[in-house]
Enzyme design. Structure first.
Site, short mmCIF file in Angstrom:
data_model
loop_
_atom_site.label_atom_id
_atom_site.label_comp_id
_atom_site.label_asym_id
_atom_site.label_seq_id
_atom_site.Cartn_x
_atom_site.Cartn_y
_atom_site.Cartn_z
N HIS A 1 -13.06 16.73 -11.47
CA HIS A 1 -14.29 17.51 -11.27
C HIS A 1 -14.00 18.98 -10.95
CE1 HIS A 1 -13.77 16.35 -6.89
NE2 HIS A 1 -14.17 17.59 -6.74
N ASP B 1 -11.29 10.56 -11.65
CA ASP B 1 -11.34 11.89 -11.03
C ASP B 1 -9.95 12.52 -10.93
OD1 ASP B 1 -12.68 14.09 -10.06
OD2 ASP B 1 -12.51 13.47 -7.98
N SER C 1 -10.71 19.85 -2.98
CA SER C 1 -10.58 18.95 -4.14
C SER C 1 -9.27 19.16 -4.87
CB SER C 1 -11.73 19.19 -5.12
OG SER C 1 -12.91 18.60 -4.66
N GLY D 1 -10.86 -10.57 -12.50
CA GLY D 1 -11.84 -11.46 -13.09
C GLY D 1 -12.22 -12.63 -12.20
N MET E 1 -13.48 -13.66 -7.86
CA MET E 1 -13.84 -13.25 -6.51
C MET E 1 -13.13 -14.16 -5.52
SD MET E 1 -15.97 -10.70 -6.89
CE MET E 1 -16.82 -10.58 -5.33
#
Length: 412
Positions: free
Chosen positions: A169, A199, A273, A330, A332
């Protein structure tokens, strides 16, 4: 950011301005629970327009004209020519949408063999003075010109011949990018790779003899360990702030993008940043990316950095010219309440390779790639170095029997 009122708009994750997520659906721990009045912002420093009463605007205009005459007389010869304002001027945080597209600057070749190396920690612990002296030559200021104005952030030198790492960004949507080195040389940057979802971006400047930073392994960090952030908060170049590791493996999700980040109490503000989060040995353990702020300014010391493990995975692929594909297992699960630990599977996605390989709810994962798994944090940290299509050998227990299968991560 002080005093700025935000609307209910979700501006997206990497737009370089205030952004929030109304009524978010919070994941299970260790995800961060954030109330409505709180927003998470990329720590990018940008210039924006302000609305002033007409008489204040007239006074300001007269003042600016007078000041400009003085600056042109005494400072203009020292300024960098071109479209850029001088690095070091303070800009207010942007409250408009910010582009997430790659910068339209010259492209640099990929596949040159450059990679990020994670080095073991040295023996000697450094104080903050020594950390600053060691790393400040490896930290750069970055300014970008976009259709909406100027933005500024920080970067980290990767190689002595000018490869740099920063946040995506910081340079998103830019048509010119300038890098200011520690010795005040200002160089135009080319783009090696860019990934808005992660990012992260890799830049290249034409230089030799630079001082690369040393990257450490973020998996060695411990909660409570002292750290420092180095960057250009609000335009104050090469500022160091100290703090501790507040938490590890924090899941932060905005606009459908979930990242696993390091939480720190070191002060991180607009302009930080892309700068380094440093351990007590002066190694880069993360790239500073976002902070949590509140409308009333009550939130303090809630900054986040991308772990160096993830930085290496993403940057290596950008440097190689490869696509970055975030991957998930894939299934939980939750930490098993037993002395031997492990992760008990609660559900498996039918379109996953884990389902194809026979993993079921109730199975207890006890190892991954031969390393013990005591809880979800072990799988989360392993995933930092992996992407969709990569394979992990999972060892699990079922009805007292032990099984091992190779499971391919699916695209997130």
């Amino acid at each position: 950011m002080g005093g700025i009122r935000m609307d209910n708009r979700n501006d997206g994750l990497w737009q370089g301005g205030p952004w929030e997520q109304p009524s978010p659906a919070f994941p299970d721990p260790p995800a961060v629970r954030i109330p409505r009045a709180v927003s998470r912002r990329p720590v990018l420093r940008v210039r924006r327009r302000r609305r002033w009463p007409w008489f204040l605007g007239l006074v300001s205009l007269i003042s600016v004209i007078c000041l400009s005459v003085i600056l042109m007389k005494y400072q203009l010869p020292r300024r960098f020519s071109g479209y850029f304002p001088p690095i070091g001027e303070n800009y207010s945080p942007q409250d408009e949408e910010y582009d997430t597209s790659p910068p339209s600057i010259p492209r640099w070749e990929t596949g040159t063999g450059v990679t990020v190396s994670l080095e073991p920690a040295p023996e000697d612990v450094l104080d903050y003075v020594q950390i600053y002296e060691l790393v400040s030559p490896s930290t750069v200021s970055i300014e970008s010109v976009t259709s909406k104005g100027y933005s500024a952030g920080t970067g980290v030198i990767l190689t002595e011949d000018g490869y740099l790492i920063t946040n995506a960004h910081v340079v998103a949507g830019a048509f010119r990018v300038r890098v200011l080195l520690h010795d005040n040389r200002a160089l135009s940057a080319s783009l090696v790779g860019f990934d808005a979802a992660e990012d992260l971006a890799v830049l290249k400047v034409d230089a030799q003899g630079l001082t690369p930073a040393s990257f450490g392994d973020s998996n060695t960090l411990r909660i409570g360990e002292p750290v420092a952030a180095l960057g250009d908060p609000l335009g104050y170049r090469a500022t160091i702030t100290n703090g501790i590791i507040s938490a590890l493996d924090r899941e932060v999700e905005v606009d459908g993008i979930k990242m696993t980040l390091i939480q720190t109490s070191a002060a991180i503000n607009f302009g930080n940043s892309g700068g380094p989060l440093l351990n007590q040995y002066g190694q880069v353990m993360g790239i500073n990316t976002i902070k949590i702020v509140t409308d009333d300014g009550s939130a303090e010391g809630l900054g986040f950095a991308i772990p160096s493990r993830r930085v290496k995975y993403v940057a290596d692929r950008l440097l190689a010219g490869e696509e970055v594909r975030a991957g998930v297992f894939g299934f939980m699960g939750y930490d098993r309440a037993a002395p031997e630990g492990g992760v008990q599977v609660t559900s498996v996605e039918r379109n996953s390779d884990a389902w194809t390989k026979g993993l079921q709810a109730g199975d207890v994962i006890v190892a991954a790639n031969g390393q013990p798994v005591t809880g979800m944090k072990d799988l989360v940290r392993l995933k930092l170095s992996l992407g969709a299509g990569d394979t992990v050998a999972l060892t699990y227990l079922r009805d007292g029997e032990r099984y091992t299968v190779d499971v391919e991560l699916i695209e997130a």
